[in-house]
Design an enzyme around this catalytic site. Sequence first.
Site, PDB file in Angstrom:
ATOM      1  N   GLY A   1       0.006  37.399  23.925  1.00  0.00           N
ATOM      2  CA  GLY A   1       0.782  38.337  24.728  1.00  0.00           C
ATOM      3  C   GLY A   1      -0.130  39.227  25.542  1.00  0.00           C
ATOM      4  O   GLY A   1      -1.288  38.886  25.812  1.00  0.00           O
ATOM      5  N   SER A   2       0.364  40.387  25.910  1.00  0.00           N
ATOM      6  CA  SER A   2      -0.407  41.291  26.759  1.00  0.00           C
ATOM      7  C   SER A   2      -1.528  41.957  25.969  1.00  0.00           C
ATOM      8  O   SER A   2      -1.470  42.080  24.736  1.00  0.00           O
ATOM      9  CB  SER A   2       0.505  42.370  27.344  1.00  0.00           C
ATOM     10  OG  SER A   2       0.884  43.294  26.339  1.00  0.00           O
ATOM     11  N   THR A   3      -2.542  42.403  26.686  1.00  0.00           N
ATOM     12  CA  THR A   3      -3.664  43.094  26.048  1.00  0.00           C
ATOM     13  C   THR A   3      -3.217  44.393  25.391  1.00  0.00           C
ATOM     14  O   THR A   3      -3.646  44.719  24.280  1.00  0.00           O
ATOM     15  CB  THR A   3      -4.759  43.362  27.088  1.00  0.00           C
ATOM     16  OG1 THR A   3      -5.306  42.100  27.530  1.00  0.00           O
ATOM     17  CG2 THR A   3      -5.890  44.194  26.493  1.00  0.00           C
ATOM     18  N   ASP A   4      -2.348  45.138  26.041  1.00  0.00           N
ATOM     19  CA  ASP A   4      -1.885  46.402  25.464  1.00  0.00           C
ATOM     20  C   ASP A   4      -1.147  46.164  24.144  1.00  0.00           C
ATOM     21  O   ASP A   4      -1.355  46.889  23.162  1.00  0.00           O
ATOM     22  CB  ASP A   4      -0.973  47.137  26.450  1.00  0.00           C
ATOM     23  CG  ASP A   4      -1.742  47.726  27.622  1.00  0.00           C
ATOM     24  OD1 ASP A   4      -2.926  48.053  27.442  1.00  0.00           O
ATOM     25  OD2 ASP A   4      -1.163  47.858  28.716  1.00  0.00           O
TER      26      ASP A   4
ATOM     27  N   GLU B   1      -4.790  35.969  21.797  1.00  0.00           N
ATOM     28  CA  GLU B   1      -4.936  35.368  23.129  1.00  0.00           C
ATOM     29  C   GLU B   1      -4.148  36.268  24.063  1.00  0.00           C
ATOM     30  O   GLU B   1      -2.926  36.310  24.027  1.00  0.00           O
ATOM     31  CB  GLU B   1      -4.408  33.927  23.125  1.00  0.00           C
ATOM     32  CG  GLU B   1      -4.851  33.118  24.338  1.00  0.00           C
ATOM     33  CD  GLU B   1      -3.839  33.143  25.452  1.00  0.00           C
ATOM     34  OE1 GLU B   1      -4.076  33.921  26.419  1.00  0.00           O
ATOM     35  OE2 GLU B   1      -2.834  32.438  25.373  1.00  0.00           O
TER      36      GLU B   1
ATOM     37  N   CYS C   1      -1.094  33.668  31.842  1.00  0.00           N
ATOM     38  CA  CYS C   1      -2.141  34.645  31.541  1.00  0.00           C
ATOM     39  C   CYS C   1      -3.447  34.335  32.260  1.00  0.00           C
ATOM     40  O   CYS C   1      -4.232  35.242  32.538  1.00  0.00           O
ATOM     41  CB  CYS C   1      -2.377  34.710  30.035  1.00  0.00           C
ATOM     42  SG  CYS C   1      -2.748  33.125  29.276  1.00  0.00           S
TER      43      CYS C   1
ATOM     44  N   LYS D   1       7.481  34.530  14.701  1.00  0.00           N
ATOM     45  CA  LYS D   1       8.443  35.329  15.464  1.00  0.00           C
ATOM     46  C   LYS D   1       8.441  34.879  16.911  1.00  0.00           C
ATOM     47  O   LYS D   1       7.408  34.869  17.577  1.00  0.00           O
ATOM     48  CB  LYS D   1       8.121  36.827  15.414  1.00  0.00           C
ATOM     49  CG  LYS D   1       9.279  37.684  15.962  1.00  0.00           C
ATOM     50  CD  LYS D   1       8.860  39.086  16.356  1.00  0.00           C
ATOM     51  CE  LYS D   1       8.349  39.179  17.768  1.00  0.00           C
ATOM     52  NZ  LYS D   1       9.413  38.978  18.809  1.00  0.00           N
TER      53      LYS D   1
ATOM     54  N   GLU E   1      -2.763  42.990  35.607  1.00  0.00           N
ATOM     55  CA  GLU E   1      -2.147  41.671  35.456  1.00  0.00           C
ATOM     56  C   GLU E   1      -0.691  41.774  35.890  1.00  0.00           C
ATOM     57  O   GLU E   1       0.153  42.338  35.191  1.00  0.00           O
ATOM     58  CB  GLU E   1      -2.246  41.196  34.006  1.00  0.00           C
ATOM     59  CG  GLU E   1      -1.742  39.785  33.820  1.00  0.00           C
ATOM     60  CD  GLU E   1      -1.840  39.322  32.375  1.00  0.00           C
ATOM     61  OE1 GLU E   1      -2.036  38.119  32.165  1.00  0.00           O
ATOM     62  OE2 GLU E   1      -1.710  40.157  31.466  1.00  0.00           O
TER      63      GLU E   1
ATOM     64  N   GLY F   1      -1.535  43.502  22.278  1.00  0.00           N
ATOM     65  CA  GLY F   1      -2.530  42.961  21.349  1.00  0.00           C
ATOM     66  C   GLY F   1      -3.277  44.057  20.602  1.00  0.00           C
ATOM     67  O   GLY F   1      -3.598  43.906  19.414  1.00  0.00           O
TER      68      GLY F   1
END
Length: 539
Positions: free
Chosen positions: A283-286, A306, A340, A230, A437, A288
């Site tokens: 992508g972002s931690t949130d 990642e 990142c 995707k 970030e 993820g």
Amino acid sequence: MAARGVSAMLSRSIGAPTASSLLLQSHRGLVNAANRRFFGNTAAAAEEPITPPVEVKETRLLINGNFVDSASGKTFPTLDPRTGEVIAHVAEGELEDINRAVTAARKAFDQGPWPKMTPYKRSMILYRFADLIEKHNDEIAALETWDNGKPYEQAAKTEIPMLARLIRYYAGWADKIHGLTAQGDGPHHVQILHEPYGVAGQIIPWNFPLLMFAWKVGPALACGNTIVLKTAEQTPLSALYVGRLAHEAGLPPGVLNIVSGFGPTAGAALATHMDVDKLAFTGSTDTGKIVLELAARSNLKPVTLELGGKSPFIVCEDADVDKAVELAHFALFFNQGQCCCAGSRTFVHEKVYDEFLEKSRARAQRRVVGDPFRKGVEQGPQIDEEQFNKVLHYIRSGLESGATLEAGGDRLGTKGYYIQPTVFSDVKDDMLIAKDEIFGPVQSIFKYKDLDEVIRRANATRYGLAAGVFTKSLDTANTLTRALRQGTIWINCFDVFDAAIPFGGFKMSGQGREKGIHSLRNYLQVKAVVTPLKSPTWL
């Protein structure tokens, strides 16, 4: 994946402006003065946009070797970040399209030729794929720049050649994935096999669309897996173009399927699909966390993540300040700050702090911002309006929390998503700009006294993706590389991403590693085969 949810969380964390209107007017006046002083000669962003030297050819979903419309017939616009105008309307994949893509990938794995093909033949297809990427370098780079906003010179001279290099790297691994034999305690022959998972679901971000494509697609294909990928909704065009080249190189139908769409629909459907055997996300931690939860709730598929970072860049007291300034500038502002591992916390020893700050301010003022297709431009627009507004919110937060604005601080021009290179000094560790970030061209400069202090402060974050160290002392470098809790430490360099160098984070910056030999482990399962030995000559 859940971009809208992350946006909502961001709004809650920053909140509405809390200063009085008078204070905000004062801030606006300060920024406007900075605009005139720092960027009075910068007109590139206001010039008429250059017509991209490429035609958009692929806008439909790539499923089972064919470009097809979405099942619903829906499309969504992908926008030019230079202007906010529509480039093209792209097929919007949803649950039914993910189901179609997974079915094709499952058939290609269970019945198709890819996992049954000799590894050498797989490698030959990947080598031809890399050749085609090189042949179409300029077209691919133009699509990447048009859809993403990164400088064309960066895409054409660095990123697309690296894309080809990465595909060749994994092509070389395809026929070198070996099993082992182990010595058992009794009369048994023990084989340890490395086998592909099957169908790999992959979700890539918008900041480096094709490099992240290569980081995931390359090792998965080399190991014999099939893929449903995707794309980010902001940048679907280049992956679709490159997907066509992969099939031109000889990739069998169903091995690589590409679905454009949104996180809450296509992304969630892929993460929860019961017939996807492995998942990888950048992508972002949130987001993820959401991906990991969805994977666990479905078939407990293994997940490689990642995620975000807030990387320290440490300038030691013995540093060559001019070189340190240039490297720290690159570490933060590269790719519009949308990286990142950006060196977004610049720690400078107090002995060189004043000189470093003065020269960093001057370097930011010299940075050329404008149409990324224009030669000599160092910084293009942010990816979209949401990211643009997010960065401006953080700049306002820095002003309100008492950091000193040294350069920039506002948008550049009135059209598109351009932001001035921004530098803050007097940044404290508890400020939002120091903790969150930002993912934009905002450099925060901190002062420190000694190694013990900077180690403690550099590690005092939920992230652990990367760090930069600038020093002439081998002892200092060794101390910091062992003490810093980061997945990558760059000494007197930054953003070196060779194909063989593993990349990934500690703490909330992710799970697993991408690139290098370590990335193959993401796409291989271990199987033990034990066979009795009758009357063995030896054990």
